[in-house]
Motif scaffolding. Structure first.
Motif, PDB file in Angstrom:
ATOM      1  N   THR A   6       0.847  -1.193   0.000  1.00 47.73           N
ATOM      2  CA  THR A   6       0.000   0.000   0.000  1.00 47.73           C
ATOM      3  C   THR A   6       0.887   1.249   0.000  1.00 47.73           C
ATOM      4  O   THR A   6       1.954   1.288   0.632  1.00 47.73           O
ATOM      5  N   TRP A   7       0.449   2.261  -0.741  1.00 47.01           N
ATOM      6  CA  TRP A   7       1.165   3.540  -0.788  1.00 47.01           C
ATOM      7  C   TRP A   7       0.584   4.493   0.244  1.00 47.01           C
ATOM      8  O   TRP A   7      -0.602   4.632   0.370  1.00 47.01           O
ATOM      9  N   LYS A   8       1.489   5.142   0.975  1.00 48.36           N
ATOM     10  CA  LYS A   8       1.087   6.110   1.992  1.00 48.36           C
ATOM     11  C   LYS A   8       1.859   7.416   1.796  1.00 48.36           C
ATOM     12  O   LYS A   8       2.898   7.453   1.118  1.00 48.36           O
ATOM     13  N   LEU A   9       1.348   8.448   2.440  1.00 45.25           N
ATOM     14  CA  LEU A   9       1.944   9.786   2.283  1.00 45.25           C
ATOM     15  C   LEU A   9       2.569  10.228   3.601  1.00 45.25           C
ATOM     16  O   LEU A   9       1.934  10.195   4.653  1.00 45.25           O
ATOM     17  N   ASN A  10       3.851  10.634   3.528  1.00 47.22           N
ATOM     18  CA  ASN A  10       4.538  11.181   4.683  1.00 47.22           C
ATOM     19  C   ASN A  10       4.166  12.655   4.795  1.00 47.22           C
ATOM     20  O   ASN A  10       4.512  13.474   3.925  1.00 47.22           O
ATOM     21  N   GLU A  11       3.425  12.977   5.862  1.00 46.57           N
ATOM     22  CA  GLU A  11       2.911  14.335   5.991  1.00 46.57           C
ATOM     23  C   GLU A  11       4.019  15.363   6.225  1.00 46.57           C
ATOM     24  O   GLU A  11       3.865  16.548   5.886  1.00 46.57           O
ATOM     25  N   LYS A  12       5.145  14.947   6.812  1.00 46.56           N
ATOM     26  CA  LYS A  12       6.220  15.908   7.097  1.00 46.56           C
ATOM     27  C   LYS A  12       6.993  16.268   5.829  1.00 46.56           C
ATOM     28  O   LYS A  12       7.290  17.432   5.563  1.00 46.56           O
ATOM     29  N   THR A  13       7.345  15.221   5.064  1.00 47.89           N
ATOM     30  CA  THR A  13       8.141  15.477   3.859  1.00 47.89           C
ATOM     31  C   THR A  13       7.277  15.565   2.609  1.00 47.89           C
ATOM     32  O   THR A  13       7.789  15.874   1.522  1.00 47.89           O
ATOM     33  N   ASN A  14       6.013  15.253   2.774  1.00 47.61           N
ATOM     34  CA  ASN A  14       5.070  15.260   1.654  1.00 47.61           C
ATOM     35  C   ASN A  14       5.520  14.315   0.531  1.00 47.61           C
ATOM     36  O   ASN A  14       5.344  14.592  -0.643  1.00 47.61           O
ATOM     37  N   ARG A  68       5.588  10.210  -0.930  1.00 43.92           N
ATOM     38  CA  ARG A  68       4.878   8.941  -0.884  1.00 43.92           C
ATOM     39  C   ARG A  68       5.864   7.804  -0.663  1.00 43.92           C
ATOM     40  O   ARG A  68       6.990   7.837  -1.171  1.00 43.92           O
ATOM     41  N   TYR A  69       5.434   6.815   0.104  1.00 47.39           N
ATOM     42  CA  TYR A  69       6.281   5.635   0.335  1.00 47.39           C
ATOM     43  C   TYR A  69       5.393   4.384   0.343  1.00 47.39           C
ATOM     44  O   TYR A  69       4.179   4.461   0.540  1.00 47.39           O
ATOM     45  N   GLN A  70       5.995   3.270   0.109  1.00 45.37           N
ATOM     46  CA  GLN A  70       5.279   1.995   0.019  1.00 45.37           C
ATOM     47  C   GLN A  70       5.455   1.189   1.305  1.00 45.37           C
ATOM     48  O   GLN A  70       6.565   1.038   1.808  1.00 45.37           O
ATOM     49  N   GLU A  71       4.315   0.701   1.806  1.00 46.41           N
ATOM     50  CA  GLU A  71       4.347  -0.129   3.028  1.00 46.41           C
ATOM     51  C   GLU A  71       3.894  -1.540   2.658  1.00 46.41           C
ATOM     52  O   GLU A  71       2.919  -1.727   1.931  1.00 46.41           O
ATOM     53  N   THR A  72       4.640  -2.512   3.160  1.00 43.05           N
ATOM     54  CA  THR A  72       4.374  -3.926   2.828  1.00 43.05           C
ATOM     55  C   THR A  72       3.771  -4.643   4.028  1.00 43.05           C
ATOM     56  O   THR A  72       4.251  -4.503   5.156  1.00 43.05           O
ATOM     57  N   GLY A  73       2.728  -5.406   3.762  1.00 43.21           N
ATOM     58  CA  GLY A  73       2.094  -6.198   4.804  1.00 43.21           C
ATOM     59  C   GLY A  73       1.752  -7.603   4.283  1.00 43.21           C
ATOM     60  O   GLY A  73       2.085  -7.961   3.147  1.00 43.21           O
ATOM     61  N   GLU A  74       1.120  -8.372   5.130  1.00 40.63           N
ATOM     62  CA  GLU A  74       0.782  -9.742   4.745  1.00 40.63           C
ATOM     63  C   GLU A  74      -0.698 -10.013   5.024  1.00 40.63           C
ATOM     64  O   GLU A  74      -1.223  -9.637   6.084  1.00 40.63           O
ATOM     65  N   GLU A  75      -1.356 -10.632   4.083  1.00 45.09           N
ATOM     66  CA  GLU A  75      -2.774 -10.977   4.208  1.00 45.09           C
ATOM     67  C   GLU A  75      -2.923 -12.493   4.130  1.00 45.09           C
ATOM     68  O   GLU A  75      -2.327 -13.136   3.275  1.00 45.09           O
ATOM     69  N   ARG A  76      -3.690 -13.049   5.045  1.00 39.12           N
ATOM     70  CA  ARG A  76      -3.911 -14.491   5.060  1.00 39.12           C
ATOM     71  C   ARG A  76      -5.331 -14.801   4.578  1.00 39.12           C
ATOM     72  O   ARG A  76      -6.265 -14.060   4.861  1.00 39.12           O
ATOM     73  N   GLY A  77      -5.451 -15.868   3.872  1.00 36.12           N
ATOM     74  CA  GLY A  77      -6.761 -16.285   3.380  1.00 36.12           C
ATOM     75  C   GLY A  77      -6.751 -17.737   2.940  1.00 36.12           C
ATOM     76  O   GLY A  77      -5.771 -18.466   3.135  1.00 36.12           O
ATOM     77  N   ARG A  78      -7.851 -18.143   2.338  1.00 35.40           N
ATOM     78  CA  ARG A  78      -7.975 -19.520   1.885  1.00 35.40           C
ATOM     79  C   ARG A  78      -8.666 -19.553   0.520  1.00 35.40           C
ATOM     80  O   ARG A  78      -9.556 -18.734   0.245  1.00 35.40           O
ATOM     81  N   LEU A  79      -8.250 -20.501  -0.293  1.00 37.04           N
ATOM     82  CA  LEU A  79      -8.939 -20.790  -1.536  1.00 37.04           C
ATOM     83  C   LEU A  79      -9.707 -22.087  -1.373  1.00 37.04           C
ATOM     84  O   LEU A  79      -9.188 -23.059  -0.795  1.00 37.04           O
ATOM     85  N   TYR A  80     -10.945 -22.096  -1.844  1.00 35.32           N
ATOM     86  CA  TYR A  80     -11.800 -23.281  -1.689  1.00 35.32           C
ATOM     87  C   TYR A  80     -12.126 -23.838  -3.073  1.00 35.32           C
ATOM     88  O   TYR A  80     -12.476 -23.102  -4.000  1.00 35.32           O
ATOM     89  N   PHE A  81     -12.035 -25.178  -3.186  1.00 32.44           N
ATOM     90  CA  PHE A  81     -12.311 -25.843  -4.452  1.00 32.44           C
ATOM     91  C   PHE A  81     -13.273 -27.009  -4.231  1.00 32.44           C
ATOM     92  O   PHE A  81     -13.063 -27.838  -3.329  1.00 32.44           O
TER      93      PHE A  81
END
Length: 456
Positions: A69-77, A79-92
């Motif tokens: 996700t891209w976020k904005l640094n309010e002090k320097t104005n 943009r920087y990218q933040e990395t996270g992890e999402e867990r889920g499942r696929l069903y078949f």
């Protein structure tokens, strides 16, 4: 002694109303015995296993996805990218699902009550067709897949009677308790080998499941094409659920049935997607079908249906008595009407008590025979004529025979009952077509005489 027609009819009507009291008490006793029986059956099922529904197999592939996700640094104005992890499942769901089951039933007794248990030997097979990259179209490189597993929902796992082993492309894998999937409820699952997620994959599976239960056996047709075959030694199946068998054969020794469904008829893939996304799983779990091993018409239901005709019986019997009075100028006391009415009411009590021990058909025969003989013996003395008493008994026996026909042919009960009432009305009108109703109350009662077959 002069008789007043109005007073006599009023007394008869009052007796009919009073006889409703013991009939209501007997009806309440029927309901009480039925509830007690249901409670015993519930206890037997609680100590063994309840009705069973088989849901699955369902393949589940857990995953972890990198989310940027891209976020904005309010002090320097900036943009920087933040990395996270999402867990889920696929069903078949399976491409093809087949179940071939052979069911045997047995009776478990507790006191005078019996519960019917079933033991289903099922062979479940089919295959999964997993698409390339598991159907993921975008950012496939951001996905990491954990160990996949196969889940099978079994509504009451206490009924599993064999060690479950999955046959997967020549391998044998052990099932363990728990589905790990909330939408399937109770059941089992088995961990699968790692998948080749970059290419389309075909997985053939099969396993044997011996399942015990009471009442009902239902199957959720999870395949894109599903074929379910069941055979049993139970000759009174009641097919339940959203789909009826495509073919079925019922004999005195049992039944066989075959169901065939597809995603076009079940829309199960969309129901699963709605369930996974939080839209509710009722549509997914409700698309099942199966068979009930409960006796569709037991002795309590038949007794309850029989007592619904009690008022009709009493009215017709009293009408016959009254017909003898007006045609033969005989005097029948209201007490004698009452005794005959009580005997008719006792028929239902005898029917209920005997049917719990010897079956409904034999209990009906014995109860009806006893009441006909008792009332016939009494009427012979009341009318002082064996001939009149026998004719009255024959009519009463015919009524009991017609009642049994009404109970046995539920679909035609209304038609048969309507024809019976119309016929009785016709006979009554024919026999009294020349009767002087105004003169009945003024006539003197004919002295009681013995005819050729008089009762001494």
């Amino acid at each position: 002694m002069n008789r007043s027609l109005t007073l006599k009819l009023g007394a008869i009507a009052l007796l009919i109303l009073l006889l409703l009291i013991p009939l209501l008490m007997i009806n309440g006793m029927i309901q009480d015995r039925q509830q007690r029986r249901d409670g015993v059956l519930e206890d037997i099922a609680r100590s063994s296993s309840f009705s069973q529904q088989l849901s699955g197999p369902l393949m589940v592939v857990p995953y972890r996805k990198v989310v940027r996700t891209w976020k904005l640094n309010e002090k320097t104005n900036e943009r920087y990218q933040e990395t996270g992890e999402e867990r889920g499942r696929l069903y078949f769901l399976p491409e093809r699902f087949e179940l071939d089951g052979e069911v045997k039933t047995e009776l478990r007794s507790r006191g005078i009550y019996e519960a019917r248990l079933f033991h289903a030997d099922n062979r479940i097979s089919g295959h999964f067709s997993l698409p390339e990259q598991l159907g993921i179209k975008e950012n496939f490189a951001d996905y990491q897949f954990d160990q996949p597993f196969l889940a099978v929902g079994i509504s009451d796992i206490r009924g599993i009677e064999n060690a479950l082993k999955l046959e997967l492309d020549g391998q044998q894998l052990d099932f363990v308790p728990g589905t790990q999937v909330g939408l399937l409820g109770e059941g089992v699952h088995v961990t699968l080998p790692a998948l080749d997620t970059t290419h389309a994959t075909e997985l053939n599976f099969a396993f044997n499941l011996t399942l015990q239960g009471t009442g009902q056996l239902q199957v959720l047709p999870v395949g894109k094409t599903s074929n379910v075959s069941l055979s049993a030694n139970w000759p009174h199946p009641s097919f339940i659920g959203n789909y009826l068998p495509a073919q079925r054969e019922i004999t005195e020794k049992g039944f066989s049935a075959n169901w065939q469904t597809s995603f076009f008829s079940t829309n199960l893939q969309e129901a699963l997607s709605s369930c996974v996304s939080g839209g509710g799983c009722e549509a997914f779990n409700g698309r099942s079908f199966g068979v009930s091993f409960i006796d569709p018409v037991d002795q309590y239901l038949k007794s309850d249906r029989a007592i619904k005709y009690a008022l009709l019986f009493i009215v017709l019997t009293f009408a016959g008595f009254f017909l003898f009075e007006v045609l033969k100028s005989l005097a029948v006391h209201p007490v004698q009407y009452a005794l005959v009415g009580v005997a008719l009411a006792f028929f239902y009590l005898l029917l209920l008590s005997l049917s719990e021990h010897i079956g409904f058909a034999l209990a009906y025969l014995l109860s009806a025979s006893g009441c006909v003989l008792l009332i016939g013996f009494y009427v012979c003395h009341v009318l002082r004529s064996v001939r009149h008493g026998l004719s009255f008994s024959a009519g009463l026996a015919a009524l009991y025979g017609l009642l049994y026909g009404l109970l046995s042919a539920e679909d035609y009960a209304l038609l048969m009952g309507s024809l019976l009432l119309f016929g009785v009305l016709g006979v009554f009108m024919v026999l009294t077509r020349r009767l002087d109703w105004y003169g009945i109350g003024q006539k003197a009662a004919k002295p009681l005489e013995f005819d050729t077959g008089a009762v001494q």
